[in-house]
Write a protein that holds these residues in place. Structure first.
Motif, PDB file in Angstrom:
ATOM      1  N   PHE A  13      29.443  -5.379  17.562  1.00 24.42           N
ATOM      2  CA  PHE A  13      30.736  -4.489  17.844  1.00 24.42           C
ATOM      3  C   PHE A  13      31.022  -4.419  19.170  1.00 24.42           C
ATOM      4  O   PHE A  13      32.012  -4.581  19.794  1.00 24.42           O
ATOM      5  CB  PHE A  13      30.371  -3.372  17.119  1.00 24.42           C
ATOM      6  N   ALA A  14      29.679  -3.987  19.818  1.00 19.30           N
ATOM      7  CA  ALA A  14      29.993  -3.697  21.431  1.00 19.30           C
ATOM      8  C   ALA A  14      30.246  -5.090  22.339  1.00 19.30           C
ATOM      9  O   ALA A  14      31.195  -5.095  23.129  1.00 19.30           O
ATOM     10  CB  ALA A  14      28.752  -3.064  21.874  1.00 19.30           C
ATOM     11  N   LEU A  15      29.516  -6.019  21.702  1.00 20.01           N
ATOM     12  CA  LEU A  15      29.987  -7.576  22.425  1.00 20.01           C
ATOM     13  C   LEU A  15      31.531  -7.878  22.055  1.00 20.01           C
ATOM     14  O   LEU A  15      32.065  -8.319  23.342  1.00 20.01           O
ATOM     15  CB  LEU A  15      28.887  -8.580  21.870  1.00 20.01           C
ATOM     16  N   GLY A  16      31.860  -7.508  20.899  1.00 22.16           N
ATOM     17  CA  GLY A  16      33.405  -7.808  20.591  1.00 22.16           C
ATOM     18  C   GLY A  16      34.352  -6.882  21.324  1.00 22.16           C
ATOM     19  O   GLY A  16      35.434  -7.458  21.815  1.00 22.16           O
ATOM     20  N   VAL A  17      33.928  -5.870  21.594  1.00 20.41           N
ATOM     21  CA  VAL A  17      34.760  -4.971  22.290  1.00 20.41           C
ATOM     22  C   VAL A  17      34.678  -5.377  23.906  1.00 20.41           C
ATOM     23  O   VAL A  17      36.028  -5.267  24.380  1.00 20.41           O
ATOM     24  CB  VAL A  17      34.428  -3.506  22.115  1.00 20.41           C
ATOM     25  N   ILE A  18      33.746  -5.686  24.460  1.00 25.94           N
ATOM     26  CA  ILE A  18      33.824  -6.002  25.760  1.00 25.94           C
ATOM     27  C   ILE A  18      34.551  -7.106  25.993  1.00 25.94           C
ATOM     28  O   ILE A  18      35.269  -7.422  26.912  1.00 25.94           O
ATOM     29  CB  ILE A  18      32.398  -6.205  26.128  1.00 25.94           C
ATOM     30  N   CYS A  19      34.497  -8.412  25.111  1.00 23.99           N
ATOM     31  CA  CYS A  19      34.879  -9.700  25.238  1.00 23.99           C
ATOM     32  C   CYS A  19      36.841  -9.193  25.150  1.00 23.99           C
ATOM     33  O   CYS A  19      37.403 -10.113  25.672  1.00 23.99           O
ATOM     34  CB  CYS A  19      34.676 -10.571  24.146  1.00 23.99           C
ATOM     35  N   GLY A  20      36.986  -8.400  24.114  1.00 26.72           N
ATOM     36  CA  GLY A  20      38.352  -7.913  23.859  1.00 26.72           C
ATOM     37  C   GLY A  20      38.772  -7.418  25.191  1.00 26.72           C
ATOM     38  O   GLY A  20      40.122  -7.736  25.384  1.00 26.72           O
ATOM     39  N   VAL A  21      38.279  -6.462  25.723  1.00 27.15           N
ATOM     40  CA  VAL A  21      38.852  -5.839  26.823  1.00 27.15           C
ATOM     41  C   VAL A  21      38.975  -6.947  28.018  1.00 27.15           C
ATOM     42  O   VAL A  21      39.929  -6.747  28.703  1.00 27.15           O
ATOM     43  CB  VAL A  21      37.777  -4.669  27.125  1.00 27.15           C
ATOM     44  N   ILE A  22      38.007  -7.752  28.369  1.00 26.09           N
ATOM     45  CA  ILE A  22      38.123  -8.744  29.254  1.00 26.09           C
ATOM     46  C   ILE A  22      39.181  -9.649  29.135  1.00 26.09           C
ATOM     47  O   ILE A  22      39.961  -9.883  29.858  1.00 26.09           O
ATOM     48  CB  ILE A  22      36.804  -9.152  29.377  1.00 26.09           C
ATOM     49  N   GLY A  23      39.199 -10.151  27.872  1.00 24.71           N
ATOM     50  CA  GLY A  23      40.316 -11.011  27.382  1.00 24.71           C
ATOM     51  C   GLY A  23      41.599 -10.535  27.627  1.00 24.71           C
ATOM     52  O   GLY A  23      42.639 -11.105  28.082  1.00 24.71           O
ATOM     53  N   GLY A  24      41.821  -9.276  27.017  1.00 22.14           N
ATOM     54  CA  GLY A  24      43.058  -8.671  27.071  1.00 22.14           C
ATOM     55  C   GLY A  24      43.521  -8.109  28.565  1.00 22.14           C
ATOM     56  O   GLY A  24      44.819  -8.415  28.996  1.00 22.14           O
ATOM     57  N   THR A  25      42.622  -7.684  29.328  1.00 25.53           N
ATOM     58  CA  THR A  25      43.073  -7.626  30.740  1.00 25.53           C
ATOM     59  C   THR A  25      43.385  -8.809  31.536  1.00 25.53           C
ATOM     60  O   THR A  25      44.407  -8.804  32.376  1.00 25.53           O
ATOM     61  CB  THR A  25      41.796  -6.877  31.402  1.00 25.53           C
ATOM     62  N   THR A  26      42.616 -10.023  31.307  1.00 24.24           N
ATOM     63  CA  THR A  26      42.765 -11.149  31.907  1.00 24.24           C
ATOM     64  C   THR A  26      44.368 -11.830  31.281  1.00 24.24           C
ATOM     65  O   THR A  26      45.204 -12.072  32.381  1.00 24.24           O
ATOM     66  CB  THR A  26      42.056 -12.098  31.489  1.00 24.24           C
ATOM     67  N   LEU A  27      44.709 -11.881  30.094  1.00 23.76           N
ATOM     68  CA  LEU A  27      45.809 -12.253  29.535  1.00 23.76           C
ATOM     69  C   LEU A  27      46.828 -11.343  30.185  1.00 23.76           C
ATOM     70  O   LEU A  27      47.992 -11.924  30.406  1.00 23.76           O
ATOM     71  CB  LEU A  27      45.806 -12.608  28.190  1.00 23.76           C
ATOM     72  N   GLY A  28      46.930 -10.069  30.149  1.00 24.34           N
ATOM     73  CA  GLY A  28      47.903  -9.227  30.442  1.00 24.34           C
ATOM     74  C   GLY A  28      48.202  -9.425  32.142  1.00 24.34           C
ATOM     75  O   GLY A  28      49.222  -9.296  32.440  1.00 24.34           O
ATOM     76  N   ALA A  29      47.295  -9.707  32.742  1.00 18.09           N
ATOM     77  CA  ALA A  29      47.401  -9.780  34.304  1.00 18.09           C
ATOM     78  C   ALA A  29      48.239 -11.118  34.623  1.00 18.09           C
ATOM     79  O   ALA A  29      48.993 -11.140  35.272  1.00 18.09           O
ATOM     80  CB  ALA A  29      45.992  -9.833  35.196  1.00 18.09           C
TER      81      ALA A  29
END
Length: 61
Positions: A13-29
């Motif tokens: 769960f923590a790994l999924g959350v971290i990957c989601g945050v990094i991916g969402g931030t990158t895509l948003g930027a």
């Protein structure tokens, strides 16, 4: 009734959350500026009135 701590569930769960945050931030930027520009353009097109357009008889002078 107690089954003990369920710590093995926390790691994926923590790994999924971290990957989601990094991916969402990158895509948003990467896409944020283009999406914002598109939304502003769409709002300006929808909010335009007929009186806001240039009159062609003034352009002919």
């Amino acid at each position: 009734m107690s089954q003990g701590p369920r710590t093995p569930f926390i790691y994926p769960f923590a790994l999924g959350v971290i990957c989601g945050v990094i991916g969402g931030t990158t895509l948003g930027a990467l896409l944020g500026h283009r999406v914002f520009s598109a939304v502003v353009h769409l709002v300006s097109l929808l909010g335009r009135r007929d009186e806001d357009q240039l009159r062609f008889d003034l352009l002919l002078q």
